[in-house]
Scaffold this active site. Structure first.
Site, PDB file in Angstrom:
ATOM      1  N   THR A  13       0.815  -1.226   0.000  1.00 26.80           N
ATOM      2  CA  THR A  13       0.000   0.000   0.000  1.00 26.80           C
ATOM      3  C   THR A  13       0.845   1.272   0.000  1.00 26.80           C
ATOM      4  N   ASP A  16       6.295   2.792  -2.898  1.00 25.94           N
ATOM      5  CA  ASP A  16       7.021   1.863  -3.761  1.00 25.94           C
ATOM      6  C   ASP A  16       6.201   0.622  -4.079  1.00 25.94           C
ATOM      7  N   ASP A  65       0.702  -8.962   8.766  1.00 31.25           N
ATOM      8  CA  ASP A  65       1.592  -8.008   9.429  1.00 31.25           C
ATOM      9  C   ASP A  65       2.976  -8.660   9.495  1.00 31.25           C
ATOM     10  N   LEU A  87       9.091  -4.606   1.201  1.00 31.62           N
ATOM     11  CA  LEU A  87       9.042  -3.139   1.227  1.00 31.62           C
ATOM     12  C   LEU A  87       8.335  -2.620   2.478  1.00 31.62           C
ATOM     13  N   SER A  91       8.708   3.491   8.102  1.00 29.64           N
ATOM     14  CA  SER A  91       9.729   4.108   7.242  1.00 29.64           C
ATOM     15  C   SER A  91       9.991   5.579   7.570  1.00 29.64           C
ATOM     16  N   SER A 132      18.453   0.991   2.903  1.00 30.39           N
ATOM     17  CA  SER A 132      18.326   2.452   2.766  1.00 30.39           C
ATOM     18  C   SER A 132      19.656   3.181   2.875  1.00 30.39           C
ATOM     19  N   GLU A 134      19.938   5.756   4.425  1.00 27.05           N
ATOM     20  CA  GLU A 134      20.023   6.233   5.811  1.00 27.05           C
ATOM     21  C   GLU A 134      21.061   5.442   6.601  1.00 27.05           C
ATOM     22  N   TYR A 156      15.500   4.179  13.086  1.00 26.20           N
ATOM     23  CA  TYR A 156      15.133   3.638  11.772  1.00 26.20           C
ATOM     24  C   TYR A 156      16.375   3.096  11.059  1.00 26.20           C
ATOM     25  N   LYS A 160      17.392  -0.769   9.931  1.00 27.45           N
ATOM     26  CA  LYS A 160      17.643  -1.164   8.536  1.00 27.45           C
ATOM     27  C   LYS A 160      19.021  -1.806   8.381  1.00 27.45           C
ATOM     28  N   HIS A 186      13.740   8.515  -2.788  1.00 29.24           N
ATOM     29  CA  HIS A 186      13.014   8.587  -4.057  1.00 29.24           C
ATOM     30  C   HIS A 186      11.571   8.967  -3.760  1.00 29.24           C
TER      31      HIS A 186
HETATM   32  P1  NAP Z   1       5.929   3.800   2.712  1.00 27.98           P
HETATM   33  O1  NAP Z   1       5.184   4.543   1.652  1.00 27.98           O
HETATM   34  O2  NAP Z   1       6.035   4.382   4.076  1.00 27.98           O
HETATM   35  O3  NAP Z   1       5.264   2.342   2.800  1.00 27.98           O
HETATM   36  C1  NAP Z   1       5.541   1.488   3.880  1.00 27.98           C
HETATM   37  C2  NAP Z   1       4.643   0.285   3.759  1.00 27.98           C
HETATM   38  O4  NAP Z   1       4.907  -0.600   4.863  1.00 27.98           O
HETATM   39  C3  NAP Z   1       3.140   0.605   3.823  1.00 27.98           C
HETATM   40  O5  NAP Z   1       2.477  -0.224   2.887  1.00 27.98           O
HETATM   41  C4  NAP Z   1       2.768   0.207   5.239  1.00 27.98           C
HETATM   42  O6  NAP Z   1       1.407  -0.137   5.391  1.00 27.98           O
HETATM   43  C5  NAP Z   1       3.655  -1.005   5.396  1.00 27.98           C
HETATM   44  N1  NAP Z   1       3.834  -1.432   6.788  1.00 27.98           N
HETATM   45  C6  NAP Z   1       4.112  -0.665   7.866  1.00 27.98           C
HETATM   46  N2  NAP Z   1       4.153  -1.416   8.972  1.00 27.98           N
HETATM   47  C7  NAP Z   1       3.894  -2.701   8.595  1.00 27.98           C
HETATM   48  C8  NAP Z   1       3.771  -3.914   9.298  1.00 27.98           C
HETATM   49  N3  NAP Z   1       3.906  -3.994  10.622  1.00 27.98           N
HETATM   50  N4  NAP Z   1       3.491  -5.045   8.597  1.00 27.98           N
HETATM   51  C9  NAP Z   1       3.322  -4.986   7.250  1.00 27.98           C
HETATM   52  N5  NAP Z   1       3.412  -3.849   6.527  1.00 27.98           N
HETATM   53  C10 NAP Z   1       3.698  -2.709   7.200  1.00 27.98           C
HETATM   54  O7  NAP Z   1       7.430   3.486   2.227  1.00 27.98           O
HETATM   55  P2  NAP Z   1       8.085   3.617   0.769  1.00 27.98           P
HETATM   56  O8  NAP Z   1       8.573   5.018   0.606  1.00 27.98           O
HETATM   57  O9  NAP Z   1       7.192   3.011  -0.226  1.00 27.98           O
HETATM   58  O10 NAP Z   1       9.387   2.714   0.968  1.00 27.98           O
HETATM   59  C11 NAP Z   1       9.326   1.306   0.766  1.00 27.98           C
HETATM   60  C12 NAP Z   1      10.443   0.631   1.554  1.00 27.98           C
HETATM   61  O11 NAP Z   1      11.699   1.148   1.111  1.00 27.98           O
HETATM   62  C13 NAP Z   1      10.417   0.869   3.066  1.00 27.98           C
HETATM   63  O12 NAP Z   1      10.921  -0.305   3.672  1.00 27.98           O
HETATM   64  C14 NAP Z   1      11.385   2.012   3.280  1.00 27.98           C
HETATM   65  O13 NAP Z   1      11.925   1.959   4.592  1.00 27.98           O
HETATM   66  C15 NAP Z   1      12.424   1.701   2.216  1.00 27.98           C
HETATM   67  N6  NAP Z   1      13.146   2.837   1.645  1.00 27.98           N
HETATM   68  C16 NAP Z   1      12.456   3.914   1.155  1.00 27.98           C
HETATM   69  C17 NAP Z   1      13.147   4.947   0.547  1.00 27.98           C
HETATM   70  C18 NAP Z   1      12.426   6.137  -0.012  1.00 27.98           C
HETATM   71  O14 NAP Z   1      13.085   7.149  -0.276  1.00 27.98           O
HETATM   72  N7  NAP Z   1      11.133   6.054  -0.275  1.00 27.98           N
HETATM   73  C19 NAP Z   1      14.557   4.888   0.451  1.00 27.98           C
HETATM   74  C20 NAP Z   1      15.212   3.762   0.951  1.00 27.98           C
HETATM   75  C21 NAP Z   1      14.510   2.736   1.530  1.00 27.98           C
HETATM   76  P3  NAP Z   1       0.268   0.971   5.716  1.00 27.98           P
HETATM   77  O15 NAP Z   1      -0.101   1.562   4.384  1.00 27.98           O
HETATM   78  O16 NAP Z   1      -0.807   0.205   6.343  1.00 27.98           O
HETATM   79  O17 NAP Z   1       0.909   1.999   6.632  1.00 27.98           O
HETATM   80  N1  GDD Z   2       9.970  15.029   7.219  1.00 28.19           N
HETATM   81  C1  GDD Z   2      10.448  16.281   7.322  1.00 28.19           C
HETATM   82  N2  GDD Z   2       9.606  17.292   7.670  1.00 28.19           N
HETATM   83  N3  GDD Z   2      11.763  16.489   7.064  1.00 28.19           N
HETATM   84  C2  GDD Z   2      12.229  17.757   7.148  1.00 28.19           C
HETATM   85  C3  GDD Z   2      11.404  18.836   7.486  1.00 28.19           C
HETATM   86  C4  GDD Z   2      10.028  18.591   7.771  1.00 28.19           C
HETATM   87  O1  GDD Z   2       9.250  19.487   8.088  1.00 28.19           O
HETATM   88  N4  GDD Z   2      12.162  19.964   7.455  1.00 28.19           N
HETATM   89  C5  GDD Z   2      13.393  19.600   7.113  1.00 28.19           C
HETATM   90  N5  GDD Z   2      13.453  18.256   6.925  1.00 28.19           N
HETATM   91  C6  GDD Z   2      14.661  17.476   6.583  1.00 28.19           C
HETATM   92  C7  GDD Z   2      14.928  16.294   7.504  1.00 28.19           C
HETATM   93  O2  GDD Z   2      15.519  16.750   8.724  1.00 28.19           O
HETATM   94  C8  GDD Z   2      15.867  15.471   6.626  1.00 28.19           C
HETATM   95  O3  GDD Z   2      17.188  15.927   6.760  1.00 28.19           O
HETATM   96  C9  GDD Z   2      15.370  15.756   5.205  1.00 28.19           C
HETATM   97  O4  GDD Z   2      14.492  16.895   5.296  1.00 28.19           O
HETATM   98  C10 GDD Z   2      14.624  14.608   4.537  1.00 28.19           C
HETATM   99  O5  GDD Z   2      13.627  14.144   5.438  1.00 28.19           O
HETATM  100  P1  GDD Z   2      12.488  13.088   4.994  1.00 28.19           P
HETATM  101  O6  GDD Z   2      11.804  13.563   3.776  1.00 28.19           O
HETATM  102  O7  GDD Z   2      11.664  12.828   6.208  1.00 28.19           O
HETATM  103  O8  GDD Z   2      13.307  11.814   4.544  1.00 28.19           O
HETATM  104  P2  GDD Z   2      14.561  11.051   5.190  1.00 28.19           P
HETATM  105  O9  GDD Z   2      15.748  11.358   4.327  1.00 28.19           O
HETATM  106  O10 GDD Z   2      14.681  11.302   6.628  1.00 28.19           O
HETATM  107  O11 GDD Z   2      14.148   9.512   5.018  1.00 28.19           O
HETATM  108  C11 GDD Z   2      13.592   9.026   3.794  1.00 28.19           C
HETATM  109  O12 GDD Z   2      14.626   8.569   2.948  1.00 28.19           O
HETATM  110  C12 GDD Z   2      15.344   7.436   3.435  1.00 28.19           C
HETATM  111  C13 GDD Z   2      16.436   7.116   2.391  1.00 28.19           C
HETATM  112  O13 GDD Z   2      17.564   7.903   2.635  1.00 28.19           O
HETATM  113  C14 GDD Z   2      12.595   7.904   4.136  1.00 28.19           C
HETATM  114  O14 GDD Z   2      11.900   7.541   2.972  1.00 28.19           O
HETATM  115  C15 GDD Z   2      13.305   6.676   4.670  1.00 28.19           C
HETATM  116  O15 GDD Z   2      12.358   5.606   4.824  1.00 28.19           O
HETATM  117  C16 GDD Z   2      14.368   6.281   3.632  1.00 28.19           C
HETATM  118  O16 GDD Z   2      15.060   5.124   4.064  1.00 28.19           O
END
Ligand code: NAP
Ligand code: GDD
Length: 325
Positions: A13, A16, A65, A87, A91, A132, A134, A156, A160, A186
């Site tokens: 959901t 990604d 879950d 996925l 997150s 990630s 991160e 977090y 990871k 992304h």
């Molecule tokens: P997202 O939009 O936050 O989606 C997270 C998904 O995990 C949602 O479908 C959520 O379900 C599900 N989830 C949460 N808790 C769960 C549980 N206990 N059991 C089963 N499912 C659960 O994340 P995303 O941006 O698509 O990212 C996908 C994956 O890539 C994540 O693992 C994230 O940490 C990792 N990642 C993301 C990025 C990025 O920039 N987007 C970068 C690097 C790695 P609900 O809809 O019910 O909340």
């Molecule tokens: N969320 C958020 N909200 N971030 C803020 C804000 C705000 O109001 N103002 C500044 N930031 C800064 C955060 O402090 C961080 O340095 C940066 O914006 C990006 O924050 P997020 O968009 O929350 O993403 P993230 O980089 O912490 O984490 C995301 O990317 C990771 C990959 O590097 C998430 O998708 C993680 O799940 C993922 O692993």
């Protein structure tokens, strides 16, 4: 069930998960998604996939879950997927400081339980772990590549790192075809609302439409390597089509600050950002990741993967996504 290749996606959901569902359906897969029960609608991102009219024909949703070991085992035993994409995660990095135990339970224990279920019930399945950038945290070198040591800066990121090593360990101990995608940030119009790019895009659209006057943010100096999510799920799929399992960095190789994103987003609607952006110390994190920049040369060479959507275009797509919502 049909003879099409079968894939299981946890986190179906999410941003990604929904894009990957569409990609796999396009490629002829039967897609099974793990969905958490929720009191309100969590299927919004899946609407385009559901609109194809293939629910319970080629797209199947299962309640579950990542913390429910037996449920994962039973599901995998029943489906016998060829590919498993993990996925699902808590997150949200900022929230992980408030919910460290829940984050660990879902991301660390959950990943371990899923890997164990695959090993027991479908050991031939190919496994993708959503690792990630991160994990690089307080970076040891720039740009970051597959060999860069990890230095996690949040619950977090620590969770990871454990998931990453469990995936490597399952590959080395039990011969599982298990891969880590170390994905840099992304984004897309389906990005979760608490992440900074979506928050900025929505704030700019609301200001442009006169619904509000201000956008409140934390650290504007943080730098990220931001790419376009649909291109990143293609990289996930390519990893599982290789002859051998391996780990890959996926990134654009270009970094911008949060301030750059704000400036570019306000430029889309022709407004001066300084008139609207306020800073709030409470939005700063206890420990920050100051700057991430990825080197995806290995993915380019071995997967033939390269990003095409660049920063300005990404910002434009996100702001327009909000304006059209
Ligand atoms: P997202 O939009 O936050 O989606 C997270 C998904 O995990 C949602 O479908 C959520 O379900 C599900 N989830 C949460 N808790 C769960 C549980 N206990 N059991 C089963 N499912 C659960 O994340 P995303 O941006 O698509 O990212 C996908 C994956 O890539 C994540 O693992 C994230 O940490 C990792 N990642 C993301 C990025 C990025 O920039 N987007 C970068 C690097 C790695 P609900 O809809 O019910 O909340
Ligand atoms: N969320 C958020 N909200 N971030 C803020 C804000 C705000 O109001 N103002 C500044 N930031 C800064 C955060 O402090 C961080 O340095 C940066 O914006 C990006 O924050 P997020 O968009 O929350 O993403 P993230 O980089 O912490 O984490 C995301 O990317 C990771 C990959 O590097 C998430 O998708 C993680 O799940 C993922 O692993």
């Amino acid at each position: 069930m049909s003879e099409a290749p079968r894939a299981l996606i946890t986190g179906v959901t999410g941003q990604d998960g929904s894009y990957l569902t569409e990609l796999l359906l396009d490629r002829g897969y039967e897609v099974h998604g793990l969905v958490r029960r929720s009191a309100t609608d969590n299927l919004q991102n899946l609407r385009p996939a559901l609109a194809r009219g293939v629910l319970n024909e080629r797209l199947f949703l299962h309640f579950g879950d990542l913390r429910e070991a037996l449920g994962l085992h039973r599901l995998i035993q029943r489906i016998r997927p060829r590919e498993v994409y993990n996925l699902g995660a808590q997150s949200d990095v900022a929230l992980s400081f408030e919910l460290p135990a829940v984050t660990t339970e879902i991301n660390t224990v959950g990943t371990t339980l899923l890997l164990e279920a695959v090993r027991e019930a479908a050991p031939q399945a190919r496994f993708y772990q959503a690792s990630s950038s991160e994990m690089f945290g307080r970076v040891r070198e720039t740009p970051q590549r597959e060999t860069t040591p990890f230095y996690p800066r949040s619950p977090y990121a620590a969770s990871k790192v454990h998931g990453y090593w469990m995936t490597v360990n399952m590959r080395e101990s039990w011969g599982l075809f298990a891969c880590n995608g170390i994905l840099f940030n992304h984004e897309s119009p389906r990005r979760g609302e608490r992440f900074v790019t979506r928050k900025i895009a929505r704030g700019v659209a609301d200001i442009a439409r006169g619904r509000t006057k201000t956008l409140t943010l934390g650290n504007l100096d943080a730098r990220r390597d931001w790419g376009y999510a649909p291109e990143y799920v293609e990289a996930m799929w390519r990893m599982l089509q290789c002859a051998e399992p391996d780990d890959y960095v996926i990134a654009t190789g270009e970094a911008h600050s949060v301030r750059d994103f704000v400036e570019a987003a306000f430029a889309v609607v022709g407004l001066p950002w300084q008139d609207h952006v306020r800073l709030d110390e409470r939005l700063r994190r206890p420990a920050e990741v100051d700057a991430l920049l990825g080197d995806a040369s290995k993915a380019k060479e071995k997967l033939g993967w390269a990003p095409t959507v660049r920063f300005e275009e990404l910002v434009r797509r996100m702001v327009e996504g909000e304006l059209n919502a």
